[in-house]
Write a protein that holds these residues in place. Structure first.
Motif, mmCIF file in Angstrom:
data_model
loop_
_atom_site.group_PDB
_atom_site.id
_atom_site.type_symbol
_atom_site.label_atom_id
_atom_site.label_comp_id
_atom_site.label_asym_id
_atom_site.label_seq_id
_atom_site.Cartn_x
_atom_site.Cartn_y
_atom_site.Cartn_z
ATOM 1 N N GLY A 361 -9.339 83.458 63.482
ATOM 2 C CA GLY A 361 -8.575 82.456 64.382
ATOM 3 C C GLY A 361 -9.631 81.968 65.339
ATOM 4 N N ALA A 362 -11.125 82.182 64.806
ATOM 5 C CA ALA A 362 -11.837 81.478 65.697
ATOM 6 C C ALA A 362 -12.148 79.900 65.319
ATOM 7 C CB ALA A 362 -13.455 82.532 65.660
ATOM 8 N N SER A 363 -12.782 78.682 66.024
ATOM 9 C CA SER A 363 -13.228 77.803 65.610
ATOM 10 C C SER A 363 -15.011 77.387 66.201
ATOM 11 C CB SER A 363 -12.818 76.663 66.266
ATOM 12 O OG SER A 363 -12.996 76.701 67.435
ATOM 13 N N ILE A 364 -15.179 77.343 64.356
ATOM 14 C CA ILE A 364 -16.794 77.153 63.976
ATOM 15 C C ILE A 364 -17.336 75.295 64.629
ATOM 16 C CG2 ILE A 364 -18.363 77.187 62.776
ATOM 17 C CD1 ILE A 364 -16.240 79.632 63.229
ATOM 18 N N GLY A 365 -18.517 75.320 65.062
ATOM 19 C CA GLY A 365 -19.318 73.791 66.289
ATOM 20 C C GLY A 365 -20.464 73.519 64.824
ATOM 21 N N THR A 366 -20.565 72.861 65.530
ATOM 22 C CA THR A 366 -22.551 72.305 64.439
ATOM 23 C C THR A 366 -22.926 72.759 64.925
ATOM 24 O OG1 THR A 366 -21.033 69.999 64.247
ATOM 25 C CG2 THR A 366 -23.350 70.331 63.754
ATOM 26 N N PRO A 367 -24.042 73.116 64.454
ATOM 27 C CA PRO A 367 -25.336 74.213 64.798
ATOM 28 C C PRO A 367 -25.964 72.552 66.048
ATOM 29 C CG PRO A 367 -25.327 74.392 63.067
ATOM 30 C CD PRO A 367 -24.328 73.471 62.792
ATOM 31 N N GLY A 368 -26.015 73.676 67.306
ATOM 32 C CA GLY A 368 -26.700 72.611 68.125
ATOM 33 C C GLY A 368 -26.453 73.571 69.637
ATOM 34 N N CYS A 369 -26.065 72.901 71.261
ATOM 35 C CA CYS A 369 -26.443 73.250 72.087
ATOM 36 C C CYS A 369 -24.135 73.467 72.472
ATOM 37 C CB CYS A 369 -26.240 72.212 73.231
ATOM 38 S SG CYS A 369 -28.681 72.201 73.045
ATOM 39 N N GLY A 370 -23.523 72.697 71.712
ATOM 40 C CA GLY A 370 -22.058 72.467 72.080
ATOM 41 C C GLY A 370 -21.687 72.294 73.402
ATOM 42 N N PRO A 371 -21.227 72.976 73.791
ATOM 43 C CA PRO A 371 -20.453 73.212 75.004
ATOM 44 C C PRO A 371 -21.537 73.419 76.302
ATOM 45 C CG PRO A 371 -19.258 73.989 74.226
ATOM 46 C CD PRO A 371 -19.874 74.201 73.987
ATOM 47 N N CYS A 372 -23.007 74.145 76.372
ATOM 48 C CA CYS A 372 -23.097 74.503 77.537
ATOM 49 C C CYS A 372 -23.491 74.280 78.268
ATOM 50 C CB CYS A 372 -24.876 75.387 76.156
ATOM 51 S SG CYS A 372 -26.161 76.097 77.186
ATOM 52 N N MET A 373 -23.632 72.748 78.370
ATOM 53 C CA MET A 373 -24.204 72.745 79.453
ATOM 54 C C MET A 373 -23.029 71.379 80.229
ATOM 55 S SD MET A 373 -27.507 69.818 78.106
ATOM 56 C CE MET A 373 -27.440 69.044 79.897
ATOM 57 N N GLY A 374 -22.338 71.421 79.402
ATOM 58 C CA GLY A 374 -20.645 70.753 79.856
ATOM 59 C C GLY A 374 -20.642 69.166 78.795
ATOM 60 N N VAL A 375 -21.478 68.716 78.073
ATOM 61 C CA VAL A 375 -21.382 67.445 77.648
ATOM 62 C C VAL A 375 -19.723 66.537 76.766
ATOM 63 C CG1 VAL A 375 -22.934 65.847 76.260
ATOM 64 C CG2 VAL A 375 -24.238 67.071 77.993
ATOM 65 N N HIS A 376 -19.793 68.273 75.942
ATOM 66 C CA HIS A 376 -19.388 68.413 75.324
ATOM 67 C C HIS A 376 -18.574 69.383 74.394
ATOM 68 C CE1 HIS A 376 -21.290 67.590 71.130
ATOM 69 N NE2 HIS A 376 -22.565 68.176 72.058
ATOM 70 N N ALA A 377 -17.905 69.264 73.163
ATOM 71 C CA ALA A 377 -17.382 70.454 71.945
ATOM 72 C C ALA A 377 -16.910 71.762 72.768
ATOM 73 C CB ALA A 377 -18.889 70.185 70.875
ATOM 74 N N GLY A 378 -16.065 71.484 73.482
ATOM 75 C CA GLY A 378 -15.742 72.734 73.880
ATOM 76 C C GLY A 378 -15.827 73.148 75.232
ATOM 77 N N VAL A 379 -15.459 71.520 76.488
ATOM 78 C CA VAL A 379 -15.976 72.094 77.767
ATOM 79 C C VAL A 379 -14.377 72.665 78.044
ATOM 80 C CG1 VAL A 379 -17.124 69.598 77.970
ATOM 81 C CG2 VAL A 379 -14.563 69.619 78.256
ATOM 82 N N LEU A 380 -14.153 72.709 79.584
ATOM 83 C CA LEU A 380 -13.119 73.339 80.380
ATOM 84 C C LEU A 380 -12.584 72.688 81.247
ATOM 85 C CD1 LEU A 380 -15.317 76.969 81.752
ATOM 86 C CD2 LEU A 380 -13.876 76.200 79.417
ATOM 87 N N ALA A 381 -11.421 73.358 80.674
ATOM 88 C CA ALA A 381 -10.250 72.528 81.886
ATOM 89 C C ALA A 381 -10.294 72.859 83.855
ATOM 90 C CB ALA A 381 -8.505 72.500 81.309
ATOM 91 N N PRO A 382 -9.499 72.303 84.064
ATOM 92 C CA PRO A 382 -9.780 72.915 85.550
ATOM 93 C C PRO A 382 -9.291 74.571 85.462
ATOM 94 C CG PRO A 382 -9.359 70.337 86.356
ATOM 95 C CD PRO A 382 -9.150 70.984 84.592
ATOM 96 N N GLY A 383 -9.584 75.396 86.028
ATOM 97 C CA GLY A 383 -9.008 76.856 86.273
ATOM 98 C C GLY A 383 -8.798 77.495 85.271
ATOM 99 N N GLU A 384 -10.036 76.721 84.040
ATOM 100 C CA GLU A 384 -9.763 78.311 83.219
ATOM 101 C C GLU A 384 -11.216 78.921 83.004
ATOM 102 O OE1 GLU A 384 -8.146 75.563 79.024
ATOM 103 O OE2 GLU A 384 -10.329 75.499 79.539
#
Ligand code: SF4
Lengths: 432, 164
Positions: A361-384
């Motif tokens: 059930g995992a989702s796979i993203g494009t190689p790169g930094c992803g959400p590591c620094m909060g720009v995009h691609a899997g950022v969090l919602a409040p309280g998560e």
């Protein structure tokens, strides 16, 4: 008197017989790293009278931080960088999707033993796992380097960490790094070179070494170093044959000539002995990397997102460890997997790891930094709550101030995705 | 010469993500008003609203650890901040501060004396500051480094020197 690696490599570059910690030298790095920040650096560069880059072949530019671009503004940023690369004739340019700069440079043989890399990225110590000297600097300094080719550096004091023994199964170098950071503090190696030695080094795989050097940035280290050994040379040869078929032998000989080893008797500012057998899987709790707890102490902590990726733990062994944990299981939390490079992606596909992860059930993203620094691609919602294989759990790091980030090794991250709460992988395996 | 400043006080290990959030790194880069608006956004929401030109930050150990992003310095300059005075700085932050013309002073003992709103007086030539009735000394920046700060940063100083 003996010298450390860092003293030797800086002395050689500055054309000096020997140097002492604290001295300031003008250094001409072999590699100058930048990434999505290259457009901003180019803007600074254009304020200087020099119209062209002094050593274009030394620049290495990778699009990795916001790929594929999430907004037109980010797309424009990439377009500006491509134009600059073309204008200046920069040969080492890696397009979006190739991977995270630190990983790509190692795979492509851009950096290797005995070389000096300065990068506009704080994880530039990463390449130290190959026996290189890598240090982070700022955008202005990179602009100055593009123009002049040189920059002042202070010769660092050295923290030598001597490793013995072997990590227990299920324990990874991430745990060793988190343990060291917890013990010495987030500024425990501020301004220092961290040089690893001892018989324990030989037991660490290339991927484990890379994660270890990478994480030293979280202790404030200027650079990290692991001496090249048979493991390193084998890895380099495989990589060069794969990615530089045209000049792999030449490049390998160049690395062999350049490699530098520290003297055994080199004095250092601080010495630490660490038995790898004594390391256990640990988790860094919000909002500090040095805020570590054993996994067992956090059992039951709810997890919304589990993230495996980044320059720290997005390599093949990391994905393999995660795949092993989730194989045949269903996930209770979201699992996002972003390989550190296209090569890792291809290899994980070949090895069947991606199939295991996707089936669970995992989702796979494009190689790169992803959400590591909060720009995009899997950022969090409040309280998560996120458990991540990345290197930083600072407040707001993944885009949301009111979210919590725990850091762990990829097996613990994967096990927590299965359980929907923080759990030790051994616990899951025992249940099965 | 002494100058007087109002203090914003912060603790140890303040990182660059809370000084300038990573999510803005490639969207807020040069626009001074936008940089100022996001300064310390995830640390202290009052800061950007109430900071006045000439104010200083007094902080604990390891100010600015984390990312190499220069906006963690330029956002403070955009607010008109005069200096950051800390027990110690993370190494890249220190370089970025100097290279962008932000005074970064290392002054052991300073953070215990600091409170939000205190008044601090600073004598750069003497390497002395006064805070909460006490006088502390700090190592003056080396002349070459002060020269970069005075020129307005590394790029400006290179232009002035025509080194390239
Ligand atoms: S993966 Fe994260 S830490 Fe690594 S270079 Fe990218 S943003 Fe920085």
């Amino acid at each position: 008197m003996g010298a450390t690696f860092s003293e030797k490599v800086l002395a050689r570059n500055a054309d000096r017989a020997q140097v002492q910690p604290g001295e300031v030298l003008d250094i001409t790095p072999d590699v100058v790293l930048s990434h999505d920040n290259s457009a901003a650096i180019a803007r600074l560069f254009r304020q200087l009278p020099q119209a062209s880059v002094r050593f274009p072949e030394r620049l290495a530019i990778t699009l990795d931080h916001a790929v594929p671009p999430p907004t037109p503004q980010h797309a424009q940023n990439h377009a500006d960088i491509r134009r600059f690369v073309a204008e200046q004739g920069i040969p080492h340019f890696f397009e979006m999707g190739r991977g995270i700069c630190h990983q790509v440079h190692c795979e492509e043989g851009v950096v290797g033993p005995g070389m000096i890399l300065l990068g506009a990225d704080s994880h530039s110590p990463h390449c130290g796992w190959l026996g290189a000297f890598g240090a982070g600097v700022g955008r202005s300094e990179i602009a100055a380097l593009w123009a002049t080719g040189e920059l002042w550096l202070r010769v660092p004091e050295t923290l030598r960490i001597t490793l013995s023994g072997r990590l227990a199964p299920g324990v990874m170098s991430k745990d060793l790094a988190l343990q060291l950071i917890a013990r010495l503090g987030a500024d425990g190696a501020n301004y220092m070179a961290v040089e690893f030695d001892g018989p324990g080094v030989a037991t660490l795989s290339p991927d484990m070494r890379a994660a270890l050097a990478n994480m030293m940035a979280e202790m404030g280290a200027k650079n990290a170093f692991i001496a090249p050994d048979e493991v390193t040379w084998r890895w380099l040869e495989t990589q060069l044959r794969r990615n530089r078929a045209h000049d792999w032998q030449e490049r390998l000989s160049f690395f062999r000539e350049r490699a530098l080893m520290p003297d055994q008797d080199a004095p250092c500012a601080r010495q630490l002995d660490v038995a790898l057998d004594g390391i256990e899987a640990i988790v860094a709790c919000p909002h500090r990397v040095d805020n570590a707890q054993p996994v067992s102490a956090l059992a039951g902590t709810r997890v919304d997102l589990a993230f495996i990726g980044t320059c720290t733990n997005g390599r093949l062994e990391d994905l393999a460890a995660a795949a092993e944990v989730v194989r045949g299981r269903r996930l209770r939390a979201r699992l996002l997997v972003i390989p550190a490079s296209s090569q890792v992606l291809a290899d994980a596909l070949d090895a069947g790891h991606l199939a295991d992860l996707i089936e669970a059930g995992a989702s796979i993203g494009t190689p790169g930094c992803g959400p590591c620094m909060g720009v995009h691609a899997g950022v969090l919602a409040p309280g998560e709550v996120c458990i991540s294989s990345a290197n930083r759990n600072f407040r707001g790091r993944m885009g949301q101030r009111d979210a919590e980030i725990y850091l762990a090794n990829p097996a613990v991250v994967a096990a927590s995705a299965v359980a929907g709460e923080i759990v030790h992988p051994a616990h899951l395996l025992a249940e099965a | 010469m002494r100058s007087r400043h109002r203090v914003w006080a912060y603790s140890d290990h303040v990182n660059t993500d809370v000084i300038f959030p990573g999510k803005y790194t490639y969207s807020v880069q040069h626009d001074s008003a936008a940089l100022a608006r996001h300064a310390l956004e995830d640390l202290d929401p009052d800061f950007a609203r109430a900071v006045q030109p000439g104010d200083v930050i007094v902080a604990g150990r390891n100010w600015g650890n984390g990312s190499s992003r220069e906006q963690a310095v330029t956002c403070l300059l955009a607010c008109g901040l005069y200096a950051v005075i800390a027990e110690s700085f993370a190494r890249i932050y220190f370089r970025n501060a100097i290279n962008n013309g932000l005074l970064a002073l290392t002054c052991p003992g300073v953070s215990a004396l600091a409170q939000n709103g205190s008044e601090l007086s600073l004598d750069l030539d003497a390497g002395e500051l006064e805070l909460a009735g006490e006088t502390l000394r700090f190592a003056p920046l080396p002349p070459s480094v002060r020269h970069i700060v005075a020129a307005g940063g590394l790029i400006a100083s290179l232009r002035a020197a025509r080194r390239c």
